[in-house]
Design an enzyme around this catalytic site. Structure first.
Site, short mmCIF file in Angstrom:
data_model
loop_
_atom_site.label_atom_id
_atom_site.label_comp_id
_atom_site.label_asym_id
_atom_site.label_seq_id
_atom_site.Cartn_x
_atom_site.Cartn_y
_atom_site.Cartn_z
N ASP A 35 -1.53 -3.14 6.13
CA ASP A 35 -1.70 -1.90 6.89
C ASP A 35 -0.97 -2.00 8.24
OD1 ASP A 35 -2.67 0.57 7.65
OD2 ASP A 35 -4.76 -0.06 7.87
N SER A 118 -7.04 -4.85 -1.71
CA SER A 118 -8.36 -5.51 -1.56
C SER A 118 -8.35 -7.03 -1.68
CB SER A 118 -9.40 -4.97 -2.56
OG SER A 118 -9.86 -3.70 -2.17
N TYR A 122 -10.44 -8.12 2.32
CA TYR A 122 -11.54 -7.52 1.54
C TYR A 122 -12.01 -8.44 0.41
CZ TYR A 122 -11.30 -2.98 3.98
OH TYR A 122 -11.36 -1.97 4.91
P1 ADP Z 1 -7.31 -5.53 2.09
O1 ADP Z 1 -8.12 -5.17 3.30
O2 ADP Z 1 -7.19 -4.38 1.11
O3 ADP Z 1 -7.75 -6.81 1.45
P2 ADP Z 1 -4.98 -6.87 3.29
O4 ADP Z 1 -3.85 -6.23 4.01
O5 ADP Z 1 -5.83 -7.84 4.03
O6 ADP Z 1 -5.83 -5.66 2.67
O7 ADP Z 1 -4.45 -7.60 1.99
C1 ADP Z 1 -3.99 -6.94 0.85
C2 ADP Z 1 -2.81 -7.70 0.28
O8 ADP Z 1 -1.64 -7.37 1.03
C3 ADP Z 1 -2.95 -9.21 0.34
O9 ADP Z 1 -2.64 -9.75 -0.94
C4 ADP Z 1 -1.90 -9.64 1.37
O10 ADP Z 1 -1.35 -10.90 1.04
C5 ADP Z 1 -0.88 -8.54 1.21
N1 ADP Z 1 0.08 -8.31 2.32
C6 ADP Z 1 -0.03 -8.59 3.63
N2 ADP Z 1 1.08 -8.21 4.30
C7 ADP Z 1 1.93 -7.67 3.37
C8 ADP Z 1 3.25 -7.11 3.40
N3 ADP Z 1 3.94 -7.00 4.53
N4 ADP Z 1 3.79 -6.67 2.22
C9 ADP Z 1 3.11 -6.76 1.06
N5 ADP Z 1 1.87 -7.27 0.96
C10 ADP Z 1 1.28 -7.73 2.10
#
Ligand code: ADP
Length: 168
Positions: A35, A118, A122
């Site tokens: 995000d 997630s 999460y």
């Molecule tokens: P959530 O709160 O839904 O768990 P997160 O952002 O913490 O969301 O993690 C969701 C996934 O996104 C994780 O597998 C993380 O490794 C991944 N992630 C983090 N940064 C990026 C990025 N720049 N591009 C793609 N995936 C990412």
């Protein structure tokens, strides 16, 4: 079907697709992880547009423009927080994928990329999350010829190997 599904490892903000999916929180006002990366790459206009939306419940999806991203759109969906699997988490994660795909179809989006919703802060178990994601996307593609490509964009090695061993 098979060639409309793709697994890659990398940063979703760099992808040249019609829409990227954001694993947002219910406020839609930004956060950490993917995000935060999407908001940084898209620029402040994304947050300004998100402020005009009255948040998003878990399992639902909302669409905005992509601003400074190569992607024309961002589809924001809110994954469930894993709480031992006792709070409808599996169904809600399925809803995230399904509702994002429906919204993409309604906006004539042909190529999209999903992060592993997630599975970061999460804490949804990664293997189970991948099974739900792949099953839901396959079910959608079966009845939707207009969707040309769905990419699973994995950031961490563990997710990448789970997806790669399942769909290549
Ligand atoms: P959530 O709160 O839904 O768990 P997160 O952002 O913490 O969301 O993690 C969701 C996934 O996104 C994780 O597998 C993380 O490794 C991944 N992630 C983090 N940064 C990026 C990025 N720049 N591009 C793609 N995936 C990412």
């Amino acid at each position: 079907m098979k060639n409309r599904l793709e697994t890659i490892q990398g940063d979703i903000t760099k992808l040249n697709v019609d829409a990227i999916i954001n694993a947002a929180n219910t406020t839609l006002l930004g956060g950490g992880g993917v995000d935060g990366a999407i908001h940084r790459a898209a620029g402040s206009e994304l947050l300004a547009e998100c402020k005009t939306i009255d948040g998003c419940p878990t399992g639902e999806a909302r669409i905005t423009k992509g601003y400074n991203l190569s992607a024309k759109y961002v589809i924001h969906t809110v994954g469930p927080i894993w709480r031992e699997g006792k709070n409808n988490e599996e169904e809600l994660l399925r809803d995230c994928y399904w509702n994002s795909l429906i919204l993409a179809g309604e906006n004539n989006i042909g190529t999209i990329a999903f992060p592993n919703i997630s599975t970061g802060v999460y804490h949804f178990p990664k293997k189970l999350a991948a099974e739900i994601a792949i099953r839901t996307v396959r079910e959608f593609l079966k009845n939707n010829d207009k969707m040309e490509k769905v990419i699973f964009c994995c950031f961490d090695e563990e997710n990448f190997s789970i997806y790669y061993s399942s769909i290549g």
